[in-house]
Enzyme design. Sequence first.
Site, PDB file in Angstrom:
ATOM      1  N   GLU A   1      -9.413 -53.791   0.561  1.00 35.60           N
ATOM      2  CA  GLU A   1     -10.830 -53.705   0.919  1.00 35.60           C
ATOM      3  C   GLU A   1     -11.286 -54.919   1.735  1.00 35.60           C
ATOM      4  O   GLU A   1     -12.323 -55.523   1.463  1.00 35.60           O
ATOM      5  CB  GLU A   1     -11.695 -53.537  -0.334  1.00 35.60           C
ATOM      6  CG  GLU A   1     -11.342 -52.263  -1.103  1.00 35.60           C
ATOM      7  CD  GLU A   1     -12.247 -51.963  -2.289  1.00 35.60           C
ATOM      8  OE1 GLU A   1     -12.774 -52.920  -2.885  1.00 35.60           O
ATOM      9  OE2 GLU A   1     -12.416 -50.775  -2.616  1.00 35.60           O
TER      10      GLU A   1
ATOM     11  N   ARG B   1      -3.264 -58.181  -8.248  1.00 33.91           N
ATOM     12  CA  ARG B   1      -3.776 -56.819  -8.425  1.00 33.91           C
ATOM     13  C   ARG B   1      -3.044 -55.806  -7.543  1.00 33.91           C
ATOM     14  O   ARG B   1      -2.721 -56.079  -6.375  1.00 33.91           O
ATOM     15  CB  ARG B   1      -5.276 -56.771  -8.121  1.00 33.91           C
ATOM     16  CG  ARG B   1      -6.081 -57.595  -9.102  1.00 33.91           C
ATOM     17  CD  ARG B   1      -7.531 -57.588  -8.720  1.00 33.91           C
ATOM     18  NE  ARG B   1      -8.299 -56.513  -9.310  1.00 33.91           N
ATOM     19  CZ  ARG B   1      -9.208 -55.801  -8.660  1.00 33.91           C
ATOM     20  NH1 ARG B   1      -9.414 -55.988  -7.374  1.00 33.91           N
ATOM     21  NH2 ARG B   1      -9.905 -54.885  -9.284  1.00 33.91           N
TER      22      ARG B   1
ATOM     23  N   ASP C   1      -9.693 -45.302  -8.839  1.00 40.04           N
ATOM     24  CA  ASP C   1     -10.647 -46.391  -9.041  1.00 40.04           C
ATOM     25  C   ASP C   1     -11.648 -46.137 -10.165  1.00 40.04           C
ATOM     26  O   ASP C   1     -12.782 -45.749  -9.895  1.00 40.04           O
ATOM     27  CB  ASP C   1     -11.418 -46.628  -7.724  1.00 40.04           C
ATOM     28  CG  ASP C   1     -12.246 -47.884  -7.766  1.00 40.04           C
ATOM     29  OD1 ASP C   1     -12.166 -48.598  -8.761  1.00 40.04           O
ATOM     30  OD2 ASP C   1     -12.969 -48.146  -6.786  1.00 40.04           O
TER      31      ASP C   1
ATOM     32  N   GLU D   1     -19.683 -49.076 -13.747  1.00 34.78           N
ATOM     33  CA  GLU D   1     -19.960 -48.827 -12.334  1.00 34.78           C
ATOM     34  C   GLU D   1     -20.072 -47.338 -12.043  1.00 34.78           C
ATOM     35  O   GLU D   1     -20.989 -46.901 -11.358  1.00 34.78           O
ATOM     36  CB  GLU D   1     -18.838 -49.446 -11.480  1.00 34.78           C
ATOM     37  CG  GLU D   1     -18.950 -49.077 -10.012  1.00 34.78           C
ATOM     38  CD  GLU D   1     -17.843 -49.677  -9.149  1.00 34.78           C
ATOM     39  OE1 GLU D   1     -16.963 -50.373  -9.688  1.00 34.78           O
ATOM     40  OE2 GLU D   1     -17.871 -49.445  -7.926  1.00 34.78           O
TER      41      GLU D   1
HETATM   42  C1  BDP Z   1     -14.400 -50.938  -6.745  1.00 34.46           C
HETATM   43  C2  BDP Z   1     -15.742 -51.589  -6.678  1.00 34.46           C
HETATM   44  C3  BDP Z   1     -15.741 -52.834  -5.843  1.00 34.46           C
HETATM   45  C4  BDP Z   1     -14.626 -53.756  -6.314  1.00 34.46           C
HETATM   46  C5  BDP Z   1     -13.312 -53.019  -6.287  1.00 34.46           C
HETATM   47  C6  BDP Z   1     -12.181 -53.832  -6.863  1.00 34.46           C
HETATM   48  O1  BDP Z   1     -16.659 -50.663  -6.136  1.00 34.46           O
HETATM   49  O2  BDP Z   1     -16.991 -53.436  -5.969  1.00 34.46           O
HETATM   50  O3  BDP Z   1     -14.561 -54.901  -5.533  1.00 34.46           O
HETATM   51  O4  BDP Z   1     -13.396 -51.860  -7.077  1.00 34.46           O
HETATM   52  O5  BDP Z   1     -11.805 -53.555  -8.004  1.00 34.46           O
HETATM   53  O6  BDP Z   1     -14.450 -50.017  -7.789  1.00 34.46           O
HETATM   54  O7  BDP Z   1     -11.655 -54.715  -6.223  1.00 34.46           O
END
Ligand code: BDP
Length: 695
Positions: free
Chosen positions: A268, A301, A341, A369
């Site tokens: 991301e 991770r 996720d 979340e």
């Molecule tokens: C997603 C979230 C984001 C996190 C990401 C993560 O929306 O805010 O940064 O996971 O785990 O679910 O890195």
Amino acid sequence: MSRKIITIFSFFVLLSFDLQAEDGHDLWLRGKGTNSVNVICSKKSPTLSIAMQELRQGWQGKTNEKIELVVKSDKAIKGDGFRIGKNRIQANTDIGILYGVYELMRRQQTGENIYEEVCNPSYERRILNHWDNLDGTIERGYAGSSIFWRKGKDSLTVTYTDKQLWQEYARANASIGINGSVLNNVNASPAILTADYLKKTKEIADVLRPYGIRTYLSVNFASPQVIGGLKTSDPLNSEVAQWWKNKVKEIYSLIPDFGGFLVKANSEGQPGPQDFGRTHADGANMLADALSPFGGMVMWRAFVYNPSDEDRAKQAYSEFMPLDGQFRDNVIIQVKNGPIDFQPREPFSPLFGAMKKTSVMPELQITQEYLGQSVHLVYLATMWEEFLKSDTYQEGKGSTVACCTDGSLFPQKHTAIAGVSNIGSDVNWCGHPFAQSNWYAFGRLAWNNSLSSEQIADEWIKLTFSDNSGESEIDVENSIYSPDWQVNFLQPVKQMMLNSREAAVNYMMPLGLHHIFAADHHYGPGPWWAPTGVRKDWTPPYYHKADSIGIGFDRTATGSNAVSQYQEPLQSMFSNSQTCPDIYLLWFHHLPWNFIMKDGQTLWDELCYHYDKGVRQVREFQKTWDQVQRYVDSERFSQVQTKLREQCMNAQVWKDACLLYFRQFSKMPFPNDMERPVNNLEDLIKKDEQSRKIK
Ligand code: BDP
């Protein structure tokens, strides 16, 4: 008011069933001691002082009973486990004694039997991940701002109140066995490694230490460039490696028991070793080598995915499996429970059990979340239990995720489990009074991954809601709750908690649907959201694939073949729509709207009934809660009542939005006995757009 007057006062208050208002700040640690106790401990340390103080403050056993705390090695006791008995707690370590004390007091308060027994933790490291930014905001936090960091220059100051709060935080964690905290967001600011922030980290670590909590930090892989002035962050560059070595040395000079780093790399938009043509193993190992002389760990991770043609659900496995066996033994790969996720329901990530030559740890999300944030009552232990007990079949039947990660199946050098924290500066820490149960449950499962979600709920309700001042509900001698309280409060509230996650799955994404959330805030529904120019794998239609023929993501051999990442017999079971469990059906299959389900209904009708059921379940929760009013103080009662009302309205929105949207494709009528939508699709879409503009 003196204690005596309060007691008399609360007695009358209790008679009228108007319990004193509680703001929830005391969590599950509301138990007050009623009797004096004679504590004997030959050794001295800050941790042991806490243990003794806890016993004196919270003792609910016989008056003047003697209790001995003994720090003495015993082969049956592992790590910071303990041996507990009515009058003696033994452990190898001081923190083991403190854990034993909390266990003893919990048993006194919940009326559980106390007999001689050894209790060992399932995981060596039981860690909270705080997604706290250095400006005090919390990514995916729904309970106020960070308790560690603040906006502006203030971020670095430390007040007496801060320290008090950190101490309360540490105590709550220790009481459920949590022994590590990552203090900052995985989307890490490089600034965390600057001298000022490290100084503050030290101050936090000093407060957490007596409670057995080690401090960890998330780091940004590009730190050598951003704060170190180097031209590169290439992990194979010797200057870069040296920079990390120096940095690690600096950290350990401040925090001798520092736990290590958590790293989100090449995910991301975060920097990582691939920016320099290196692998995840190259990156993780370079950091591991810097930490190793001090006993530190790297939690690397596996949450990585790119906007490629490959099914997102397959990518972490594709990326990490070829690297199995290439990581240093102080690296542990941190894998989210599901392959995508933190969705309301996912099958387990196929990396569990598959990486046999690498330490792997689960990452769970405590903060809700994708599960209604701090509005919806959703008890997550049922989800985690389902996950931990999932059979991977990697070493034959019974190779559960729990066994694959706790060292009982593979000789992992280190074992760990992490939970993304749901706490913030709100007075009750978690926003929703019931969200506290998820913090509690995470700790309990990290300590003992075979506990049932039911037992955890039972404990939590007793500790959180009973009047355990010792004056009424509990018979102190026998630790027994009044039958009235058990039947009319404990049972219905427990049932509500145990049903709550399935209810959320029903009204949000039943039958294996996933990731159909509104964009950005991930709160409400957004199955329609797919603007041009946005990454496809961030849009709901990528996941539900609804069309005139049917709905669902084909992950069988005719589709993305994500099933191939699972061991037999799962592969065959998931591949066949007749044997695939209904809960994962649309996760693995794209099926016609009139597909006949196991119970003889069409897929469309079944989908409708699930959404309808979800809403009705929340309406039942409302009734349940109203019926227990006389057992709960007015503050927490009305807080939960109001939140349930909002949850109900939102569940209705979920149902209406998804069913009206999908009906455009199915073109099938709603089953007759289903309650009709009460919202218009166009209005819901408009509101969804507005919700993002407001943000
Ligand atoms: C997603 C979230 C984001 C996190 C990401 C993560 O929306 O805010 O940064 O996971 O785990 O679910 O890195």
